[in-house]
Design a protein around this motif. Structure first.
Motif, PDB file in Angstrom:
ATOM      1  N   THR A 130       0.841  -1.197   0.000  1.00 45.93           N
ATOM      2  CA  THR A 130       0.000   0.000   0.000  1.00 45.93           C
ATOM      3  C   THR A 130       0.870   1.239   0.000  1.00 45.93           C
ATOM      4  OG1 THR A 130      -0.096   0.194   2.420  1.00 45.93           O
ATOM      5  CG2 THR A 130      -1.736  -1.239   1.353  1.00 45.93           C
ATOM      6  N   ALA A 131       0.275   2.346  -0.450  1.00 48.01           N
ATOM      7  CA  ALA A 131       1.006   3.612  -0.461  1.00 48.01           C
ATOM      8  C   ALA A 131       1.382   4.027   0.959  1.00 48.01           C
ATOM      9  CB  ALA A 131       0.167   4.689  -1.143  1.00 48.01           C
ATOM     10  N   GLU A 132       0.471   3.806   1.904  1.00 47.66           N
ATOM     11  CA  GLU A 132       0.754   4.183   3.279  1.00 47.66           C
ATOM     12  C   GLU A 132       1.935   3.386   3.836  1.00 47.66           C
ATOM     13  OE1 GLU A 132      -2.184   3.294   2.084  1.00 47.66           O
ATOM     14  OE2 GLU A 132      -3.262   5.226   2.116  1.00 47.66           O
ATOM     15  N   GLY A 133       1.953   2.100   3.529  1.00 48.51           N
ATOM     16  CA  GLY A 133       3.070   1.280   3.979  1.00 48.51           C
ATOM     17  C   GLY A 133       4.382   1.721   3.363  1.00 48.51           C
ATOM     18  N   LEU A 134       4.347   2.051   2.075  1.00 50.05           N
ATOM     19  CA  LEU A 134       5.560   2.497   1.403  1.00 50.05           C
ATOM     20  C   LEU A 134       6.039   3.834   1.974  1.00 50.05           C
ATOM     21  CD1 LEU A 134       7.737   2.209  -0.730  1.00 50.05           C
ATOM     22  CD2 LEU A 134       6.122   3.090  -2.439  1.00 50.05           C
ATOM     23  N   GLU A 135       5.100   4.719   2.290  1.00 47.24           N
ATOM     24  CA  GLU A 135       5.485   6.001   2.884  1.00 47.24           C
ATOM     25  C   GLU A 135       6.258   5.785   4.184  1.00 47.24           C
ATOM     26  OE1 GLU A 135       1.840   8.086   3.367  1.00 47.24           O
ATOM     27  OE2 GLU A 135       1.526   8.405   1.203  1.00 47.24           O
ATOM     28  N   ARG A 136       5.800   4.861   5.011  1.00 52.61           N
ATOM     29  CA  ARG A 136       6.489   4.587   6.278  1.00 52.61           C
ATOM     30  C   ARG A 136       7.892   4.035   6.033  1.00 52.61           C
ATOM     31  NH1 ARG A 136       1.242   2.698   7.669  1.00 52.61           N
ATOM     32  NH2 ARG A 136       1.854   0.546   7.235  1.00 52.61           N
ATOM     33  N   VAL A 137       8.007   3.148   5.035  1.00 53.94           N
ATOM     34  CA  VAL A 137       9.312   2.552   4.736  1.00 53.94           C
ATOM     35  C   VAL A 137      10.270   3.617   4.204  1.00 53.94           C
ATOM     36  CG1 VAL A 137      10.520   0.898   3.282  1.00 53.94           C
ATOM     37  CG2 VAL A 137       8.351   0.268   4.327  1.00 53.94           C
ATOM     38  N   VAL A 138       9.785   4.501   3.351  1.00 55.45           N
ATOM     39  CA  VAL A 138      10.630   5.561   2.807  1.00 55.45           C
ATOM     40  C   VAL A 138      11.141   6.456   3.935  1.00 55.45           C
ATOM     41  CG1 VAL A 138      10.654   7.619   1.347  1.00 55.45           C
ATOM     42  CG2 VAL A 138       9.544   5.533   0.535  1.00 55.45           C
ATOM     43  N   GLU A 139      10.276   6.785   4.885  1.00 51.74           N
ATOM     44  CA  GLU A 139      10.699   7.605   6.024  1.00 51.74           C
ATOM     45  C   GLU A 139      11.745   6.876   6.867  1.00 51.74           C
ATOM     46  OE1 GLU A 139       7.062   8.481   8.008  1.00 51.74           O
ATOM     47  OE2 GLU A 139       6.618  10.244   6.757  1.00 51.74           O
ATOM     48  N   GLU A 140      11.525   5.574   7.060  1.00 52.61           N
ATOM     49  CA  GLU A 140      12.452   4.799   7.887  1.00 52.61           C
ATOM     50  C   GLU A 140      13.813   4.647   7.225  1.00 52.61           C
ATOM     51  OE1 GLU A 140      12.932   0.243   9.671  1.00 52.61           O
ATOM     52  OE2 GLU A 140      11.034   0.881   8.766  1.00 52.61           O
ATOM     53  N   PHE A 141      13.820   4.331   5.916  1.00 53.53           N
ATOM     54  CA  PHE A 141      15.076   4.083   5.206  1.00 53.53           C
ATOM     55  C   PHE A 141      15.697   5.352   4.644  1.00 53.53           C
ATOM     56  CE2 PHE A 141      14.221  -0.645   3.906  1.00 53.53           C
ATOM     57  CZ  PHE A 141      14.283  -0.994   5.237  1.00 53.53           C
ATOM     58  N   GLY A 142      14.926   6.440   4.597  1.00 59.96           N
ATOM     59  CA  GLY A 142      15.443   7.656   3.974  1.00 59.96           C
ATOM     60  C   GLY A 142      15.482   7.559   2.467  1.00 59.96           C
ATOM     61  N   GLY A 143      14.515   6.836   1.901  1.00 56.52           N
ATOM     62  CA  GLY A 143      14.473   6.608   0.456  1.00 56.52           C
ATOM     63  C   GLY A 143      14.725   5.151   0.151  1.00 56.52           C
ATOM     64  N   VAL A 144      14.068   4.641  -0.903  1.00 57.73           N
ATOM     65  CA  VAL A 144      14.209   3.226  -1.262  1.00 57.73           C
ATOM     66  C   VAL A 144      14.204   3.058  -2.777  1.00 57.73           C
ATOM     67  CG1 VAL A 144      13.028   2.446   0.832  1.00 57.73           C
ATOM     68  CG2 VAL A 144      11.707   2.792  -1.278  1.00 57.73           C
ATOM     69  N   MET A 145      14.650   1.891  -3.203  1.00 61.59           N
ATOM     70  CA  MET A 145      14.420   1.434  -4.577  1.00 61.59           C
ATOM     71  C   MET A 145      13.223   0.492  -4.518  1.00 61.59           C
ATOM     72  SD  MET A 145      15.142   1.500  -7.784  1.00 61.59           S
ATOM     73  CE  MET A 145      16.809   2.165  -7.938  1.00 61.59           C
ATOM     74  N   LEU A 146      12.141   0.887  -5.160  1.00 60.07           N
ATOM     75  CA  LEU A 146      10.947   0.057  -5.198  1.00 60.07           C
ATOM     76  C   LEU A 146      11.042  -0.880  -6.385  1.00 60.07           C
ATOM     77  CD1 LEU A 146       8.135  -0.315  -3.796  1.00 60.07           C
ATOM     78  CD2 LEU A 146       7.214   1.127  -5.632  1.00 60.07           C
ATOM     79  N   LYS A 147      10.830  -2.175  -6.141  1.00 59.53           N
ATOM     80  CA  LYS A 147      10.961  -3.172  -7.199  1.00 59.53           C
ATOM     81  C   LYS A 147       9.680  -3.997  -7.301  1.00 59.53           C
ATOM     82  CE  LYS A 147      15.981  -3.739  -6.730  1.00 59.53           C
ATOM     83  NZ  LYS A 147      17.099  -4.724  -6.558  1.00 59.53           N
TER      84      LYS A 147
END
Length: 392
Positions: A130-147
């Motif tokens: 979900t977008a909400e889940g991805l938002e949390r991960v991006v905040e935690e990691f400081g940016g991600v590569m989504l695959k």
């Protein structure tokens, strides 16, 4: 094992450039290829014994393929593992690499979980839906590569996400189930072509440096411009990866070298890989010949470097789809240190892989090649490649 020639017939699901180079390598061994590919007159068609025109997951067509060959393999991960396994069992032909390995690798999340569970070093990763889940991960990691978990290829299905407000659009772009992986501050990308043969024998080709831009491999440098400790670690990690995978054949193992000198596994391809094209001219036995040997259960060929080599991909440099006509070829053909490989694709489009060239240094000591010699080879390969164009 008693081997006689003419040899067996090998069936390959996929008839792109990898299938073409497999057929070119199989022919001197007395092995014929029959390829299955949905594109009529695919790149492999002119060098293979025959082509079955069908989708990669067409059960009837794969059954026909299995009925005509002595062993089955694949050169694209879009092959259906269940269909392959059923066809192999029905006709008593082996399928390599193992279809369970193919199934594991097809899903990037499952692949990463299998590696992590085996204690193999990988970047941090997490499933997202979900977008909400991805938002949390991006905040935690400081940016991600989504695959995208399935179907991504040559950079397609990979989307960098630097801020939480970009999450929803990125998830839409990859089209569903995805995996988010931490951004790495890496020193370089490297690769090892691993090889599994009969009776569990494993071999590796020299560690290769891979140069990407816009998620597309542009050049590979063999041996890699990495220090001895990193090279040794990459070889060790690659052998650990091979222990996790079942079945015979070549495996392209893509790796990151971090700024701290760590080696982490990026992705695995259960087939010959673009990172190993240099082996045609630069190794004693090419990755394609060794894949054929391994799949058939034949003795493996030496993987030693015979000359430092740099491969440069020839990519479509046009703005839209158009018939493929490559200009400037005479400069490569006139170069005594270069070899050109044309994939015989009818049309080109932006960044499509249309061929490659490899430059070798036959005067350099393969066991003591300097960084300057590798830099010079890379410059030479780029110069020759950049003199080619489809934009006439």
């Amino acid at each position: 094992m008693s081997i006689t020639l003419p040899g067996p017939t090998l069936g390959v699901v996929g008839g792109g450039q990898l299938g073409r180079m497999l057929a070119e390598a199989a022919s001197p061994l007395g092995v014929d290829l029959v390829v299955l590919d949905p594109t009529p007159d695919c790149p492999a068609a002119t060098v293979a014994a025959d082509q079955i025109v069908a989708d990669f997951d067409d059960a009837d067509a794969i059954d026909e393929l299995a009925s005509r060959v002595d062993a089955l393999t694949f050169e694209i991960e879009l092959a259906d593992p269940d269909v392959l396994a059923a066809a192999g069992e029905e006709h008593g032909v082996s399928v390599h690499p193992d279809t369970e390995t193919l199934e594991t690798i097809q899903d990037k999340l499952v692949q990463k979980e299998a590696l992590a569970d085996a204690g193999i070093p990988v970047p941090e990763f997490v499933a997202v839906a979900t977008a909400e889940g991805l938002e949390r991960v991006v905040e935690e990691f400081g940016g991600v590569m989504l695959k995208a978990r399935e179907g991504g290829y040559d950079g397609r299905g990979n989307v960098p996400v630097e801020t939480p407000d970009a999450a929803a659009a990125a998830l839409d772009e990859v089209g569903g189930a995805a995996m988010a992986e931490e951004f790495l501050d890496f020193e370089r990308e490297i690769a090892v072509m691993g090889l599994k043969g009969a009776d569990g024998e494993t071999r590796t080709y020299p560690v290769t440096e891979t140069v990407h831009r816009e998620e597309i491999l542009r050049e590979s440098v063999a041996p890699a411009r990495a220090d001895d400790a990193v090279v040794a670690e990459a070889e060790s990690v690659a052998r650990d990866v091979l222990d996790v995978l079942d079945g015979r054949g070549v495996f392209g193992i893509e790796l990151f070298e971090t700024r701290e000198g760590e080696v982490l596994v990026n992705e695995i391809a259960p087939r010959p890989h673009n990172s190993g094209h240099w082996t045609i001219e630069g190794a004693r036995t090419s990755q394609f010949e060794n894949h054929v040997r391994a799949v058939l259960g034949w003795p493996l060929g030496p993987t030693d470097l015979v000359a430092p080599a740099v491969t440069a991909n020839v990519l479509g440099d046009v703005d839209e789809i158009e018939p493929a006509t490559l200009s400037g070829v005479e400069s490569v053909l006139g170069a005594p240190d270069a070899d050109l490989h044309w994939y015989e694709k009818d049309d080109t489009y932006p960044l499509r892989k249309m061929g490659h060239l490899t430059v070798t240094d036959g005067d350099a000591d393969p066991d003591a090649v300097s960084a300057d010699e590798r830099d010079a080879l890379l410059d030479r390969a780029r110069e020759l490649r950049d003199g080619l164009t489809f934009d006439a």
